[in-house]
Design a protein around this motif. Structure first.
Motif, PDB file in Angstrom:
ATOM      1  N   ASP A   1     -31.177  53.116  72.336  1.00 45.79           N
ATOM      2  CA  ASP A   1     -32.559  53.375  71.939  1.00 45.79           C
ATOM      3  C   ASP A   1     -32.642  54.488  70.896  1.00 45.79           C
ATOM      4  N   ASP A   2     -31.872  55.546  71.077  1.00 44.29           N
ATOM      5  CA  ASP A   2     -31.933  56.679  70.144  1.00 44.29           C
ATOM      6  C   ASP A   2     -31.157  56.429  68.855  1.00 44.29           C
ATOM      7  N   ASN A   3     -30.190  55.508  68.882  1.00 46.79           N
ATOM      8  CA  ASN A   3     -29.367  55.210  67.705  1.00 46.79           C
ATOM      9  C   ASN A   3     -29.233  53.691  67.581  1.00 46.79           C
ATOM     10  N   PRO A   4     -30.232  53.019  67.035  1.00 45.89           N
ATOM     11  CA  PRO A   4     -30.312  51.557  67.120  1.00 45.89           C
ATOM     12  C   PRO A   4     -29.305  50.792  66.258  1.00 45.89           C
ATOM     13  N   VAL A   5     -28.650  51.426  65.307  1.00 45.07           N
ATOM     14  CA  VAL A   5     -27.615  50.754  64.522  1.00 45.07           C
ATOM     15  C   VAL A   5     -26.312  51.514  64.734  1.00 45.07           C
TER      16      VAL A   5
END
Length: 736
Positions: free
Chosen positions: A509-513
């Motif tokens: 969620d915090d780093n989607p890629v």
């Protein structure tokens, strides 16, 4: 450079549940689909079993409860059910930082075992246990007998626990020992434990019911007498705003079949409550795919040699396209032609052999007497099928009424050969896009946590045995912002293990890629029955490191033994390539210091994990088509123990499995759920799409995400890669 693009963007469960893919399971209205919230009796179980492979998803709704269930007839004699119950006006906990406004959710698993099949005089009789791994709120045991007379189906049973709470009959077990007279009021650990110490204890009661098939086929009528008086039910014991009251033990209901895919239900229970329900179902043994496959080349009458000057390069390309042997090579030596390649198209290996042998027979000159087909994977030879050319031609051309293609085939270990290679069909580079669903059901923060994304992957073969591969993950949508196992987590009460999985939100969620995987893998077969791999790099979304695996797998045996060992470091979620250098870090260094433990995260800066794993496919008829895996060793969090994984494969190739892990962590150290457990369904792509394929889609879920009992998610498993040795995932079937 040749490339092959594989775009496999499908939603497997939705396609599986669609009307086009569902089989006709309406053969007999009288067979209950499920007892818990299903289309059997309303609140009490029956003694009936459904057909093996019957799969049922259902829900029932009332002012008191929301029941969700998934039921599967795993064996002819065994029914299993996973269920969740939510209480509309009761919060999960009084701590808003722990569960917000989420409703209280109880998880449980049921099973039912058949004792007697229905006969002319005898009723079908089963014994069952409900909620055997929950918190004891709905647990109960029973024996039920069901007998059919024309349009009427009668059930009589005896229940304990939740099914016998009224105490209308004395507990016969109480006469054996006083310990059976009282049911324990507590449960083991932190919930989720196997709690057999409660079974058949405490109050008991009779229950029963009648089901009537009306002349109008879709409609069934039901009446039942239940043994629960609801005095100890959850809304009553937790002081809900609306207590449950039973005005009468009689319940009445109707069931309407919507077609061969579902039921709608309406009932009036306890004399004061209306309950609505709905079920979808199919049968995992009966789903029929609709392929649009190309015909087999060279039908009967065309199998005699046609030319002496063969274009073997064209033959290699035909075999890749029509028979599915990718990266193949063809060699000729005197009277033997040998094909080597990786099967990527047909799960039925005999069908693939039939197609390849047909092409080779048609193009080879008359001097060729034997065709050898060696199946490979990752540059390793797995099996060899030898085809007697004359017997194969006789069977293919129906020159003998008793000739069968299978009789022309023999199987052995691959031979080491110095034959001259005359053609190849080689693709060094492969890439594709896969859908990814990660989920957790029944957690404190939300009933359903999910993450849906795409994995863009690619791999390049530097040599026949050396692969460089990687993948990028693109998170499309998720609700893991509700998952509060990140900063100042109210869940973490101790630091028994590093945060190896509960930091999932930080990665997705915090780093989607993210760079999900980037590793170099070397495969080797040092001995005839031994397979190995060594790998290093970014091994999965959360861990980097190096490792190796060795598998001993004799040909055509129902067992294998493997061992793996890995040195890993936890990856920094805020960096594509970084790893943690220290065991502890602070979320906000400006506000936190060592005196505030809740501000810290305990991670795995450097650790080891590895297991010895035994694989066993029982030959016993009562465990038909099952695989048992037992892994013992050290898990990511440093805890030591064992994981047991049991899976069942149905005729369509669908695999359903369950696993449980027990380690040296206590239930309190592990947290809610007491130990790691989960479920999964593996679905062959070729029953979802119109093309044959060896690929699979896996849908898995864990009731809770915790850090104990967690394993490294390796890119390759040697047991999977060497499936041809004794097929499990791609099982052979007869041809001709």
């Amino acid at each position: 450079m040749n490339t092959r693009s594989t775009l496999s963007f499908v939603t497997p469960l939705c396609l599986l549940l669609s009307g086009a893919a569902w089989s006709d399971t309406s053969a007999d209205w009288k067979v209950s689909q499920s007892d818990f919230g299903g289309t059997g009796l309303m609140q009490t179980p029956t003694g009936r079993m459904t057909k093996e492979g019957e799969f049922n998803v259902g829900l029932t709704m009332s002012n008191d409860y929301q029941h969700y269930m998934v039921s599967l007839q795993l064996m002819e004699w065994l029914e299993t059910t996973l269920h969740y119950t939510r209480v509309p006006d009761v919060p999960f906990s009084s701590d808003a930082s722990y569960s917000g406004d989420n409703l209280y959710t109880d998880r449980g698993v049921d099973f039912k075992i058949r004792l007697l099949e229905e006969g002319y005089y005898l009723p079908e009789t089963s014994i069952g246990v409900r909620d055997f791994s929950g918190t004891g709120l709905f647990d109960g045991e029973y024996i039920a007998a069901t007998k059919r007379f024309g349009s009427l189906d009668f059930t009589l049973g005896f229940g304990w626990g939740y099914l016998g709470q009224s105490g209308s009959a004395s507990n016969p077990a109480c006469k054996l020992s006083d310990s059976y007279c009282t049911r324990p009021s507590d449960y083991n650990g932190s919930g989720g434990e196997f709690d057999a110490q409660r079974w058949f204890k405490g109050p008991s009661a009779l229950f029963g019911g009648i089901e009537y098939q009306t002349p109008y086929e879709p409609l069934r009528l039901k009446v039942e007498y239940e043994g629960n008086d609801y005095s100890e039910d959850f809304p009553n014991t937790r002081n809900a705003s609306k207590p449950m009251v039973q005005s009468t033990p009689w319940n009445f209901g109707v069931n309407y079949r919507l077609g061969d895919w579902g039921d709608a239900k309406l009932s009036y229970q306890r004399g004061n409550t209306v309950v609505f329900g709905f079920n979808l179902y199919t049968n995992f043994n009966e789903i029929k795919p609709n392929w649009r496959d190309e015909d087999k080349l060279y039908s009967q009458g065309q199998l005699r040699p046609t030319v002496n000057d063969t274009d073997w390069q064209q033959v290699a390309e035909q075999i890749e396209k029509n028979a599915g042997y990718s990266n193949n090579s063809i060699s000729v030596d005197k009277d033997v032609v040998t094909l080597k390649g990786e099967q990527v198209k047909y799960r039925d290996r005999e069908q693939a052999v039939d197609r390849a042998a047909t092409i080779l027979t048609h193009h080879a000159n008359e001097s060729i007497q034997v065709i050898q087909i060696v199946e490979q994977k990752n540059g390793m030879d797995l099996t060899q099928t030898s085809v007697d050319r004359k017997a194969f031609v006789d069977a293919s051309d129906y020159q003998s009424p008793d000739a069968k293609i299978a009789d022309s085939l023999s199987y052995s270990e691959p031979e080491q050969s110095s034959k001259v290679r005359v053609a190849t069909s080689k693709n060094n580079w492969d890439y594709g896009i896969d859908p990814v669903l990660q989920q957790s059901i029944g957690g404190p923060e939300s009933f359903y946590l999910y993450s849906i994304g795409l994995s863009a992957k690619s791999n390049y073969w530097l040599t026949d045995n050396l692969e460089l591969g990687g993948s990028l993950y693109f998170n499309l949508v998720d609700n893991y912002d509700k998952f509060n196992y990140v900063e100042n987590s109210p869940h973490v009460r101790n630091y028994s293990t590093p945060r190896v999985r509960t930091m999932f939100r930080a990665y997705v969620d915090d780093n989607p890629v993210r760079l999900q995987n980037l590793q170099l893998t070397w495969f080797e077969q040092p001995m005839e029955e031994v397979y190995t791999q060594m790998y290093g790099g970014y091994l999965e979304m959360m861990f980097a490191g190096v490792g190796s695996e060795v598998l001993y797998r004799p040909l055509n045996t129902n067992w294998a033994l493997g061992v793996d060992f890995n040195v890993v470091s936890q990856r920094d979620p805020d960096s594509w390539f970084g790893v943690y250098q220290d065991d502890y870090f602070f979320y906000d260094e400006a506000k936190c210091d060592a005196r505030i433990p809740s501000c810290q995260a305990y991670v795995l800066s450097r650790g080891t994990t590895g297991h010895v794993t035994g694989y066993y496919m029982p030959s016993w008829s009562f465990l038909d088509s099952t695989l048992i895996k037992v892994s013992a060793g050290k898990f990511l969090g440093g805890d030591v123990g064992a994981r047991v994984d049991v899976s069942k494969q149905f005729d369509t190739g669908i695999i359903v499995g369950v696993y449980a892990t027990k380690t040296d962590l206590t239930a309190e150290e592990y947290g809610e759920g007491s130990y790691n457990k989960g479920f999964y369904i593996s679905i062959p792509f070729d029953i979802l799409t119109v093309k044959p394929s060896t690929n699979r889609a896996v849908i898995s879920w864990e009731p809770l995400t915790r850090d104990g009992g967690q394993m490294l998610r390796k890119k390759h498993s040697l047991f999977d890669e060497t499936d041809a040795r004794s097929p499990w995932f791609q099982r052979p079937s007869s041809i001709n």
